[in-house]
Each structure stands twice: as structure tokens, then as C-alpha cells.
Design a protein around this motif. Structure first.
Motif, PDB file in Angstrom:
ATOM      1  N   ASN A 147       5.463  -6.934 -16.085  1.00 56.70           N
ATOM      2  CA  ASN A 147       6.911  -6.874 -15.930  1.00 56.70           C
ATOM      3  C   ASN A 147       7.273  -5.852 -14.852  1.00 56.70           C
ATOM      4  N   LEU A 148       8.549  -5.789 -14.520  1.00 59.26           N
ATOM      5  CA  LEU A 148       9.008  -4.920 -13.445  1.00 59.26           C
ATOM      6  C   LEU A 148       8.665  -3.464 -13.721  1.00 59.26           C
ATOM      7  N   GLN A 149       8.859  -2.996 -14.943  1.00 58.45           N
ATOM      8  CA  GLN A 149       8.578  -1.606 -15.287  1.00 58.45           C
ATOM      9  C   GLN A 149       7.096  -1.278 -15.089  1.00 58.45           C
ATOM     10  N   GLU A 150       6.208  -2.162 -15.531  1.00 53.05           N
ATOM     11  CA  GLU A 150       4.768  -1.939 -15.373  1.00 53.05           C
ATOM     12  C   GLU A 150       4.383  -1.883 -13.891  1.00 53.05           C
ATOM     13  N   THR A 151       4.919  -2.808 -13.120  1.00 51.66           N
ATOM     14  CA  THR A 151       4.582  -2.876 -11.703  1.00 51.66           C
ATOM     15  C   THR A 151       5.097  -1.657 -10.956  1.00 51.66           C
ATOM     16  N   CYS A 152       6.316  -1.239 -11.251  1.00 52.41           N
ATOM     17  CA  CYS A 152       6.860  -0.042 -10.617  1.00 52.41           C
ATOM     18  C   CYS A 152       6.069   1.195 -11.022  1.00 52.41           C
ATOM     19  N   SER A 153       5.620   1.251 -12.264  1.00 53.64           N
ATOM     20  CA  SER A 153       4.813   2.370 -12.741  1.00 53.64           C
ATOM     21  C   SER A 153       3.484   2.435 -11.987  1.00 53.64           C
ATOM     22  N   ILE A 154       2.859   1.277 -11.788  1.00 54.68           N
ATOM     23  CA  ILE A 154       1.607   1.218 -11.025  1.00 54.68           C
ATOM     24  C   ILE A 154       1.843   1.733  -9.610  1.00 54.68           C
ATOM     25  N   ASN A 155       2.926   1.274  -8.979  1.00 58.58           N
ATOM     26  CA  ASN A 155       3.195   1.680  -7.604  1.00 58.58           C
ATOM     27  C   ASN A 155       3.544   3.166  -7.526  1.00 58.58           C
ATOM     28  N   LEU A 156       4.208   3.685  -8.536  1.00 61.56           N
ATOM     29  CA  LEU A 156       4.524   5.118  -8.568  1.00 61.56           C
ATOM     30  C   LEU A 156       3.243   5.940  -8.665  1.00 61.56           C
ATOM     31  N   LYS A 157       2.277   5.480  -9.454  1.00 63.40           N
ATOM     32  CA  LYS A 157       0.995   6.185  -9.567  1.00 63.40           C
ATOM     33  C   LYS A 157       0.256   6.178  -8.238  1.00 63.40           C
ATOM     34  N   ILE A 158       0.270   5.038  -7.553  1.00 64.68           N
ATOM     35  CA  ILE A 158      -0.363   4.960  -6.235  1.00 64.68           C
ATOM     36  C   ILE A 158       0.323   5.938  -5.284  1.00 64.68           C
ATOM     37  N   CYS A 159       1.649   5.911  -5.283  1.00 61.23           N
ATOM     38  CA  CYS A 159       2.423   6.784  -4.408  1.00 61.23           C
ATOM     39  C   CYS A 159       2.108   8.252  -4.696  1.00 61.23           C
ATOM     40  N   ALA A 160       2.088   8.634  -5.957  1.00 61.92           N
ATOM     41  CA  ALA A 160       1.824  10.021  -6.334  1.00 61.92           C
ATOM     42  C   ALA A 160       0.414  10.456  -5.931  1.00 61.92           C
ATOM     43  N   ALA A 161      -0.532   9.527  -5.964  1.00 63.55           N
ATOM     44  CA  ALA A 161      -1.915   9.861  -5.639  1.00 63.55           C
ATOM     45  C   ALA A 161      -2.165  10.015  -4.144  1.00 63.55           C
ATOM     46  N   VAL A 162      -1.420   9.289  -3.320  1.00 67.49           N
ATOM     47  CA  VAL A 162      -1.735   9.290  -1.886  1.00 67.49           C
ATOM     48  C   VAL A 162      -0.637   9.856  -0.990  1.00 67.49           C
ATOM     49  N   TRP A 163       0.514  10.144  -1.539  1.00 71.39           N
ATOM     50  CA  TRP A 163       1.619  10.632  -0.732  1.00 71.39           C
ATOM     51  C   TRP A 163       1.683  12.142  -0.908  1.00 71.39           C
ATOM     52  N   GLY A 164       1.606  12.901   0.176  1.00 72.00           N
ATOM     53  CA  GLY A 164       1.613  14.353   0.065  1.00 72.00           C
ATOM     54  C   GLY A 164       2.745  14.975   0.852  1.00 72.00           C
ATOM     55  N   ALA A 165       3.095  16.191   0.510  1.00 74.30           N
ATOM     56  CA  ALA A 165       4.119  16.942   1.254  1.00 74.30           C
ATOM     57  C   ALA A 165       3.402  17.835   2.256  1.00 74.30           C
ATOM     58  N   HIS A 166       3.843  17.802   3.489  1.00 71.93           N
ATOM     59  CA  HIS A 166       3.206  18.579   4.555  1.00 71.93           C
ATOM     60  C   HIS A 166       4.252  19.372   5.323  1.00 71.93           C
ATOM     61  N   GLY A 167       4.814  20.382   4.703  1.00 71.93           N
ATOM     62  CA  GLY A 167       5.758  21.256   5.364  1.00 71.93           C
ATOM     63  C   GLY A 167       7.031  20.571   5.808  1.00 71.93           C
ATOM     64  N   VAL A 168       6.939  19.751   6.820  1.00 72.08           N
ATOM     65  CA  VAL A 168       8.102  19.075   7.372  1.00 72.08           C
ATOM     66  C   VAL A 168       8.084  17.628   6.916  1.00 72.08           C
ATOM     67  N   GLY A 169       8.703  17.343   5.819  1.00 72.61           N
ATOM     68  CA  GLY A 169       8.754  15.971   5.324  1.00 72.61           C
ATOM     69  C   GLY A 169       7.469  15.565   4.621  1.00 72.61           C
ATOM     70  N   ARG A 170       7.254  14.262   4.568  1.00 75.21           N
ATOM     71  CA  ARG A 170       6.105  13.721   3.849  1.00 75.21           C
ATOM     72  C   ARG A 170       5.234  12.907   4.793  1.00 75.21           C
ATOM     73  N   ALA A 171       3.973  12.817   4.451  1.00 76.84           N
ATOM     74  CA  ALA A 171       3.051  12.005   5.232  1.00 76.84           C
ATOM     75  C   ALA A 171       1.959  11.488   4.313  1.00 76.84           C
ATOM     76  N   TRP A 172       1.366  10.368   4.681  1.00 75.42           N
ATOM     77  CA  TRP A 172       0.283   9.824   3.876  1.00 75.42           C
ATOM     78  C   TRP A 172      -0.920  10.746   3.970  1.00 75.42           C
ATOM     79  N   VAL A 173      -1.496  11.088   2.812  1.00 77.54           N
ATOM     80  CA  VAL A 173      -2.700  11.893   2.767  1.00 77.54           C
ATOM     81  C   VAL A 173      -3.820  11.104   3.440  1.00 77.54           C
ATOM     82  N   GLY A 174      -4.581  11.760   4.276  1.00 79.36           N
ATOM     83  CA  GLY A 174      -5.692  11.104   4.928  1.00 79.36           C
ATOM     84  C   GLY A 174      -5.324  10.364   6.203  1.00 79.36           C
ATOM     85  N   SER A 175      -4.059  10.405   6.600  1.00 80.14           N
ATOM     86  CA  SER A 175      -3.689   9.694   7.821  1.00 80.14           C
ATOM     87  C   SER A 175      -3.665  10.626   9.002  1.00 80.14           C
TER      88      SER A 175
END
Length: 77
Positions: A49-77
Motif C-alpha cells: 500500500n501507499l504507506q508501506e511504499t513511502c516508508s520503504i522510500n523514506l528508509k532508502i532516503c535516510a540511508a543514502v541522503w546526507g547533510a553536507h554543510g550547504v544543503g544536501r547531497a547524495w552520500v557517495g556521489s
């Protein structure tokens, strides 16, 4: 990337081991599915369902999206 995910899933690993770029593709693909389908179609096509899918995407986002001083950037990019 599909075969890499399939192999890891079939091996029963507790989590997927993907590069930052592969996680970005996964995040953007799930986002496209979420917004491209309505909640009913999402459940019909994916079994989640929508809630499950959004939860999965939020976990992905939290795992790979980092804060780098000025805004955000993908970790490892």
C-alpha cells in the motif's frame, strides 16, 4: 542492477548492498511509481500500500541522503 538485487534477495541477506548511485536509482524509481500510480493501482501492481511504499522510500532516503554543510547531497556521489 536488477540482477544484483535479485541475487541478494534470493540469498536471503538481511539487507541489500548497493552503491550510492544504485540507491539513488532505486529511490527515484520508487518515487516515480508512487507518483505515477494512485494508491489503489500501487497496491494492485506491487502488493504494497501507499504507506508501506513511502516508508520503504523514506528508509532508502535516510540511508543514502546526507547533510553536507550547504544543503544536501547524495552520500557517495
Amino acid at each position: 542492477m536488477e540482477s544484483k538485487v535479485r541475487l541478494q534477495t534470493e540469498a536471503g541477506l538481511p539487507s541489500l548492498n548497493l552503491t550510492g548511485d544504485e540507491w539513488r536509482v532505486m529511490y527515484e524509481s520508487l518515487n516515480a511509481v508512487i507518483y505515477g500510480l494512485g494508491p489503489n493501482e500501487l497496491h494492485t501492481c506491487t502488493g504494497h500500500n501507499l504507506q508501506e511504499t513511502c516508508s520503504i522510500n523514506l528508509k532508502i532516503c535516510a540511508a543514502v541522503w546526507g547533510a553536507h554543510g550547504v544543503g544536501r547531497a547524495w552520500v557517495g556521489s
